[in-house]
Design a protein around this motif. Structure first.
Motif, PDB file in Angstrom:
ATOM      1  N   TRP A 128      79.507   0.113 -55.860  1.00 39.13           N
ATOM      2  CA  TRP A 128      78.835  -1.197 -55.829  1.00 39.13           C
ATOM      3  C   TRP A 128      76.840  -1.235 -54.777  1.00 39.13           C
ATOM      4  CZ3 TRP A 128      77.004  -3.680 -51.493  1.00 39.13           C
ATOM      5  CH2 TRP A 128      77.663  -3.609 -49.912  1.00 39.13           C
ATOM      6  N   VAL A 132      74.010  -1.851 -56.467  1.00 40.59           N
ATOM      7  CA  VAL A 132      72.812  -2.989 -55.884  1.00 40.59           C
ATOM      8  C   VAL A 132      71.771  -2.653 -55.164  1.00 40.59           C
ATOM      9  CG1 VAL A 132      73.774  -2.711 -53.304  1.00 40.59           C
ATOM     10  CG2 VAL A 132      73.149  -5.184 -54.323  1.00 40.59           C
ATOM     11  N   GLN A 172      74.574  -9.672 -51.918  1.00 43.17           N
ATOM     12  CA  GLN A 172      73.914  -9.243 -52.229  1.00 43.17           C
ATOM     13  C   GLN A 172      72.633  -8.937 -53.604  1.00 43.17           C
ATOM     14  OE1 GLN A 172      73.248  -4.773 -50.247  1.00 43.17           O
ATOM     15  NE2 GLN A 172      75.573  -6.241 -49.364  1.00 43.17           N
ATOM     16  N   PHE A 173      74.374  -8.761 -54.340  1.00 44.49           N
ATOM     17  CA  PHE A 173      74.405  -8.910 -56.135  1.00 44.49           C
ATOM     18  C   PHE A 173      73.082 -10.462 -56.228  1.00 44.49           C
ATOM     19  CE2 PHE A 173      77.350  -5.672 -55.844  1.00 44.49           C
ATOM     20  CZ  PHE A 173      76.494  -4.424 -56.926  1.00 44.49           C
ATOM     21  N   GLN A 176      69.782 -10.782 -55.956  1.00 49.72           N
ATOM     22  CA  GLN A 176      68.413 -10.206 -57.139  1.00 49.72           C
ATOM     23  C   GLN A 176      68.980 -10.873 -57.790  1.00 49.72           C
ATOM     24  OE1 GLN A 176      69.404  -5.977 -56.903  1.00 49.72           O
ATOM     25  NE2 GLN A 176      69.583  -5.556 -54.604  1.00 49.72           N
ATOM     26  N   CYS A 180      74.477 -13.228 -62.078  1.00 50.82           N
ATOM     27  CA  CYS A 180      75.958 -11.909 -61.749  1.00 50.82           C
ATOM     28  C   CYS A 180      77.329 -12.291 -61.259  1.00 50.82           C
ATOM     29  CB  CYS A 180      75.438 -10.819 -60.422  1.00 50.82           C
ATOM     30  SG  CYS A 180      74.241  -9.465 -60.774  1.00 50.82           S
ATOM     31  N   LEU A 199      78.632  -5.589 -63.886  1.00 53.88           N
ATOM     32  CA  LEU A 199      77.967  -5.077 -62.877  1.00 53.88           C
ATOM     33  C   LEU A 199      76.463  -4.245 -63.501  1.00 53.88           C
ATOM     34  CD1 LEU A 199      79.162  -6.022 -59.670  1.00 53.88           C
ATOM     35  CD2 LEU A 199      77.368  -7.368 -60.658  1.00 53.88           C
ATOM     36  N   ARG A 203      72.928  -4.667 -65.270  1.00 52.69           N
ATOM     37  CA  ARG A 203      71.572  -4.250 -64.798  1.00 52.69           C
ATOM     38  C   ARG A 203      70.930  -3.406 -65.828  1.00 52.69           C
ATOM     39  NH1 ARG A 203      71.487  -4.946 -58.329  1.00 52.69           N
ATOM     40  NH2 ARG A 203      69.315  -3.738 -59.525  1.00 52.69           N
TER      41      ARG A 203
END
Length: 250
Positions: A128, A132, A172-173, A176, A180, A199, A203
């Motif tokens: 992870w 990220v 944190q995801f 951005q 998510c 995830l 991305r």
């Protein structure tokens, strides 16, 4: 070659590109590391691990050892032909036939790449923290081809139902990419179950890579095939995911 040692990537890679993941079967390691452990610093006997690595190289008919990285959950991408063993990086790229890219995992997500022409391959280690931080995007960029010409294969990682994380991971995801949110299911208290496969696909899609294959494994559940740090702790071995271009024989 022992077929039990390897699972070949199920993707429409061009001729001349080979990709696989090792299982924990058919090696020399003993006890909890049984038996095809490739992690040199996992706590297993290092000479046994080196013998397993040599067995891998012989099985795959590689002229030289894959580039084994010192993985640190970052975004550095090494050159599988030019860099030295234990280069600190979490991905590698190769344009030269016979130079294999490799990553070691035991719950984190391994991602293998090639382009449609089969002229460049790459491998990334994506837990992870790496996801990220942008390790997949950095790897695709290092291939120096248009992202729409890249295909990716997602190897064995911990399944969502076993991967409970703290709220700071989800935050944190989402900071951005608010899209998510579907990768997280509520866990106990303020914790969440995270879907590494979702995830990664998200991305890659946002970076222009749409040909994505693999997934559907759970390294934690599939104890007969894979090592799992979350399941076994410090005594966990490591399996490898590799991709390489086959040299043209005269």
């Amino acid at each position: 070659m022992s077929s039990e040692r390897y699972l070949w990537a199920d993707w429409p890679a061009p001729d001349g590109v080979k990709a696989l993941v090792t299982t924990r079967k058919g090696g020399l390691s003993e006890a909890g590391y049984s038996s095809f452990n490739l992690g040199l610093y996992s706590g297993d006997d290092q000479e046994t691990v080196r013998a397993n690595r040599q067995l891998l190289q012989q099985d795959l008919d590689l002229e030289k050892s894959p580039l084994w990285l010192k993985q640190v959950h970052g975004v550095e991408v090494a050159d599988a032909n030019a860099d030295h063993q234990e280069t600190e990086a979490d991905a590698s790229v190769s344009r030269q036939p016979g130079s294999a890219c490799a990553v070691l995992t035991a719950d984190c997500l391994p991602v293998l790449f090639c382009n449609l022409d089969g002229t460049v391959v790459a491998a990334a280690h994506a837990g992870w923290k790496g996801l990220v931080a942008g390790v997949l995007e950095a790897t695709v960029n290092s291939m120096e081809v248009p992202p729409e010409t890249v295909m990716a294969w997602l190897g064995p990682a911990i399944g969502q139902h076993n991967f409970e994380v703290g709220p700071e991971v989800r935050e944190q995801f989402l900071a951005q990419d608010s899209g998510c949110s579907d990768a997280f299911n509520p866990g106990s208290g303020d914790r969440w179950f995270a879907d590494l496969y979702f995830l990664a696909r998200r991305r890659l899609n946002r970076h222009g890579v749409n040909q994505i294959y693999g997934g559907g494994f759970c390294s934690c559940d599939q104890s007969d095939l894979f090592y799992s740090y979350r399941r076994d702790g410090q005594a966990s071995g490591r399996f490898a995911s590799l991709v390489w271009r086959v040299p043209t024989r005269p």
